[in-house]
Motif scaffolding. Structure first.
Motif, PDB file in Angstrom:
ATOM      1  N   LEU B 136       0.859  -1.189   0.000  1.00  0.00           N
ATOM      2  CA  LEU B 136       0.000   0.000   0.000  1.00  0.00           C
ATOM      3  C   LEU B 136       0.894   1.237   0.000  1.00  0.00           C
ATOM      4  CD1 LEU B 136      -3.107   0.658   0.442  1.00  0.00           C
ATOM      5  CD2 LEU B 136      -2.506   0.969   2.845  1.00  0.00           C
ATOM      6  N   PHE B 137       0.623   2.170  -0.904  1.00  0.00           N
ATOM      7  CA  PHE B 137       1.422   3.388  -1.006  1.00  0.00           C
ATOM      8  C   PHE B 137       0.531   4.614  -0.996  1.00  0.00           C
ATOM      9  CE2 PHE B 137       5.733   2.014  -2.185  1.00  0.00           C
ATOM     10  CZ  PHE B 137       5.513   0.661  -2.386  1.00  0.00           C
ATOM     11  N   MET B 138       1.058   5.713  -0.478  1.00  0.00           N
ATOM     12  CA  MET B 138       0.416   7.018  -0.649  1.00  0.00           C
ATOM     13  C   MET B 138       1.294   7.818  -1.595  1.00  0.00           C
ATOM     14  SD  MET B 138      -1.040   9.855   1.981  1.00  0.00           S
ATOM     15  CE  MET B 138       0.296   9.751   3.150  1.00  0.00           C
ATOM     16  N   ILE B 139       0.720   8.284  -2.698  1.00  0.00           N
ATOM     17  CA  ILE B 139       1.465   8.999  -3.736  1.00  0.00           C
ATOM     18  C   ILE B 139       1.170  10.481  -3.598  1.00  0.00           C
ATOM     19  CG2 ILE B 139       1.861   9.221  -6.218  1.00  0.00           C
ATOM     20  CD1 ILE B 139       0.669   6.305  -6.398  1.00  0.00           C
ATOM     21  N   TYR B 140       2.188  11.270  -3.291  1.00  0.00           N
ATOM     22  CA  TYR B 140       2.039  12.703  -3.054  1.00  0.00           C
ATOM     23  C   TYR B 140       1.866  13.480  -4.356  1.00  0.00           C
ATOM     24  CZ  TYR B 140       3.768  11.816   1.675  1.00  0.00           C
ATOM     25  OH  TYR B 140       3.938  11.373   2.955  1.00  0.00           O
ATOM     26  N   PRO B 141       1.340  14.715  -4.266  1.00  0.00           N
ATOM     27  CA  PRO B 141       1.266  15.544  -5.474  1.00  0.00           C
ATOM     28  C   PRO B 141       2.634  15.755  -6.132  1.00  0.00           C
ATOM     29  CG  PRO B 141      -0.034  16.514  -3.720  1.00  0.00           C
ATOM     30  CD  PRO B 141       0.704  15.352  -3.115  1.00  0.00           C
ATOM     31  N   GLN B 142       3.688  15.693  -5.347  1.00  0.00           N
ATOM     32  CA  GLN B 142       5.029  15.917  -5.899  1.00  0.00           C
ATOM     33  C   GLN B 142       5.558  14.683  -6.631  1.00  0.00           C
ATOM     34  OE1 GLN B 142       4.148  16.634  -2.681  1.00  0.00           O
ATOM     35  NE2 GLN B 142       3.697  18.742  -3.312  1.00  0.00           N
ATOM     36  N   GLY B 143       4.827  13.583  -6.589  1.00  0.00           N
ATOM     37  CA  GLY B 143       5.202  12.404  -7.357  1.00  0.00           C
ATOM     38  C   GLY B 143       5.919  11.326  -6.561  1.00  0.00           C
ATOM     39  N   ASN B 144       6.433  11.668  -5.378  1.00  0.00           N
ATOM     40  CA  ASN B 144       7.054  10.631  -4.566  1.00  0.00           C
ATOM     41  C   ASN B 144       6.000   9.953  -3.715  1.00  0.00           C
ATOM     42  OD1 ASN B 144       6.693  12.876  -2.962  1.00  0.00           O
ATOM     43  ND2 ASN B 144       8.691  12.747  -1.961  1.00  0.00           N
ATOM     44  N   SER B 145       6.402   8.912  -3.002  1.00  0.00           N
ATOM     45  CA  SER B 145       5.397   8.140  -2.280  1.00  0.00           C
ATOM     46  C   SER B 145       5.987   7.485  -1.053  1.00  0.00           C
ATOM     47  CB  SER B 145       4.808   7.061  -3.205  1.00  0.00           C
ATOM     48  OG  SER B 145       5.840   6.233  -3.708  1.00  0.00           O
ATOM     49  N   ILE B 146       5.089   7.136  -0.123  1.00  0.00           N
ATOM     50  CA  ILE B 146       5.494   6.363   1.044  1.00  0.00           C
ATOM     51  C   ILE B 146       4.656   5.091   1.094  1.00  0.00           C
ATOM     52  CG2 ILE B 146       6.208   8.365   2.404  1.00  0.00           C
ATOM     53  CD1 ILE B 146       3.548   8.062   3.965  1.00  0.00           C
ATOM     54  N   ALA B 147       5.195   4.077   1.767  1.00  0.00           N
ATOM     55  CA  ALA B 147       4.512   2.793   1.847  1.00  0.00           C
ATOM     56  C   ALA B 147       4.009   2.542   3.259  1.00  0.00           C
ATOM     57  CB  ALA B 147       5.456   1.666   1.440  1.00  0.00           C
ATOM     58  N   ALA B 148       2.905   1.826   3.373  1.00  0.00           N
ATOM     59  CA  ALA B 148       2.441   1.352   4.672  1.00  0.00           C
ATOM     60  C   ALA B 148       3.373   0.250   5.144  1.00  0.00           C
ATOM     61  CB  ALA B 148       1.015   0.827   4.563  1.00  0.00           C
ATOM     62  N   THR B 149       3.480   0.108   6.473  1.00  0.00           N
ATOM     63  CA  THR B 149       4.321  -0.919   7.078  1.00  0.00           C
ATOM     64  C   THR B 149       3.529  -1.550   8.221  1.00  0.00           C
ATOM     65  OG1 THR B 149       5.226   0.550   8.747  1.00  0.00           O
ATOM     66  CG2 THR B 149       6.350   0.515   6.612  1.00  0.00           C
ATOM     67  N   PRO B 150       4.036  -2.646   8.824  1.00  0.00           N
ATOM     68  CA  PRO B 150       3.311  -3.197   9.980  1.00  0.00           C
ATOM     69  C   PRO B 150       3.144  -2.181  11.119  1.00  0.00           C
ATOM     70  CG  PRO B 150       4.848  -4.814   9.142  1.00  0.00           C
ATOM     71  CD  PRO B 150       5.101  -3.543   8.361  1.00  0.00           C
ATOM     72  N   GLU B 151       4.103  -1.269  11.290  1.00  0.00           N
ATOM     73  CA  GLU B 151       3.951  -0.246  12.329  1.00  0.00           C
ATOM     74  C   GLU B 151       2.882   0.775  11.954  1.00  0.00           C
ATOM     75  OE1 GLU B 151       7.609  -2.156  12.062  1.00  0.00           O
ATOM     76  OE2 GLU B 151       7.033  -0.533  10.708  1.00  0.00           O
ATOM     77  N   THR B 152       2.714   1.006  10.648  1.00  0.00           N
ATOM     78  CA  THR B 152       1.723   1.971  10.148  1.00  0.00           C
ATOM     79  C   THR B 152       0.881   1.246   9.107  1.00  0.00           C
ATOM     80  OG1 THR B 152       3.315   3.736  10.487  1.00  0.00           O
ATOM     81  CG2 THR B 152       1.409   4.263   9.117  1.00  0.00           C
ATOM     82  N   PRO B 153      -0.077   0.436   9.552  1.00  0.00           N
ATOM     83  CA  PRO B 153      -0.764  -0.458   8.624  1.00  0.00           C
ATOM     84  C   PRO B 153      -1.919   0.182   7.876  1.00  0.00           C
ATOM     85  CG  PRO B 153      -1.470  -0.934  10.858  1.00  0.00           C
ATOM     86  CD  PRO B 153      -0.469   0.176  10.955  1.00  0.00           C
ATOM     87  N   PHE B 154      -2.096   1.515   7.985  1.00  0.00           N
ATOM     88  CA  PHE B 154      -3.135   2.144   7.188  1.00  0.00           C
ATOM     89  C   PHE B 154      -2.653   3.503   6.704  1.00  0.00           C
ATOM     90  CE2 PHE B 154      -4.544   5.435  10.103  1.00  0.00           C
ATOM     91  CZ  PHE B 154      -4.311   4.921  11.367  1.00  0.00           C
TER      92      PHE B 154
END
Lengths: 269, 269
Positions: B136-154
């Motif tokens: 699961l990823f969140m894609i920012y307006p700037q084009g980069n992204s972060i992924a969900a992890t077990p510590e941050t599962p949503f």
């Protein structure tokens, strides 16, 4: 950013706030944001403050100075015309505080704007003047204010979104004062869990109608047994409620469902 | 403003969104914000979209056009080098979508900035390529992204604050997919109650790991029996949990307490 909430219930007022203040993530302090004024025997005011700390502190100092000067007039200075002791209506108290707020912001605003900082402060005023109903106001940085009503029996300032759903779901004008205090603490604790700029100690004042004084003052310190007990009890209750919700039509019956289920029934399509 | 949430659980993904879109309070419409892509048998992607609707729709159109052109190359145009069918890793899919997002925003940005409007769009990407874990990823307006992890599962996008506390309190990586769908709906409904820019229909897709397809698609329409039942059940459960909380030391024992109390015990100071 602070989070404060006031409830205007049939039985009286409940006023609650957090205590975290920050000037960026590397400078976090604790300041009380709940301020009680009993400037005469026939009246009581509780102020909750959010926004620029220097502004809110100076507003409170000016309010106190006005009361002092009005109580000690002399030949050269008759003292301020309006104080929290002289107003005849609660909305006049809200207007007065709004004017003091505006004056402080106008004095310091130009300097803060040069560095792109906000001088603004917002207040929640709860109070009662003998012979009139108790009431609750939100005082904007611009100096005007709105009042709580039976349709809108609570007001919030600061980081308000996280804590609003539980208030929407629980608060009605006939809620008891103790339940009101409880829902404020749940709302505060939930917000503090989700946002670093809000944190304990949490302060709550319960002000029964016509008492013109708080009947209870509560202060839940960080890592105190009371706060840990309350947050743990709420977490358990909430999870119990959630895992007891009805299942979707495609799910197996309760024996195969999540923890703590209580025989959920199938949802009707 | 939209509200979308994705859960990355051990058992798979849950993707959920509202459908309200507005151009000011006098123009409110309904658009689906949950988009499924199965561009090849070995992969599945679900995109949730928030922000400028024209941007999000054009991003989706460009993604589909790239897939079409790659599937139909000719002498003069070999088609795009990267598509959702060609990426080898989920993070490459996130990067690709980020680049398309950036390109659309760069094209239309100047005109929108002249009227002080935002061209930005943010996405949540959930998906799986066969042989790799789901993600699961969140894609920012700037084009980069972060992924969900077990510590941050949503991950959430849009009007996220109202609905965050319940997710913080319920979501762990071992949550079942059906419970995940339920908590997304509770989070969405609570947000919609507190903010006019979020509203039904609510869409949920349950995507078990390794299935490479949703096993369930749920759509709760405004004023549908399902939505009213769910919100009523949650309201009743929440209130039952709240009024069963322990009392303050100064309160009377349970017989004098609020409705639906279940013999609360005294809080320990």
């Amino acid at each position: 950013m602070t989070y404060c909430v006031g409830l205007c219930l049939d039985q009286g007022l409940v006023m609650a706030s957090d205590s975290r203040t920050n000037a960026g993530v590397d400078y976090i302090s604790s300041y009380s944001k709940l301020h009680l004024f009993q400037p005469a025997p026939d009246r009581m005011f509780v102020l909750l403050a959010a926004g620029n700390l220097a502004t809110t502190q100076e507003v409170l100092n000016r309010i106190r100075r006005d009361l002092d000067q009005a109580a000690n007039p002399n030949q050269t200075d008759p003292g301020p015309a309006v104080t929290l002791a002289s107003v005849n209506y609660l909305f006049e108290a809200a207007n007065y505080i709004g004017q003091v707020n505006l004056a402080v912001q106008n004095e310091h605003g130009p300097a803060l704007r040069q560095i792109g900082a906000s001088v603004e402060a917002t207040f929640i005023l709860g109070g009662q003047i003998a012979g009139q109903p108790h009431g609750l106001f939100m005082i904007y940085p611009q100096g005007n204010s709105i009042a709580a009503t039976p349709e809108t029996p609570f007001l919030q300032i600061g980081e308000s979104k996280y804590g609003k759903p539980i208030l929407d779901q629980i608060v009605t004008p006939d809620l008891s004062l103790n339940d009101g205090a409880r829902v404020c603490l749940v709302s505060l604790a939930g917000t503090a869990r989700s946002n670093l700029t809000v944190g304990p100690p949490f302060e709550v004042a319960i002000c029964p109608k016509d008492a013109l004084a708080p009947s209870q003052r509560l202060r839940l310190e960080e890592q105190s047994a009371e706060l840990e007990t309350m947050t743990r009890d709420w977490m358990e209750s909430l999870r119990h409620a959630f895992f007891g919700l009805p299942h979707f039509p495609w799910e197996q019956p309760s024996t195969a469902s999540g923890p703590e289920a209580e025989g959920p029934h199938q949802m009707q399509s």
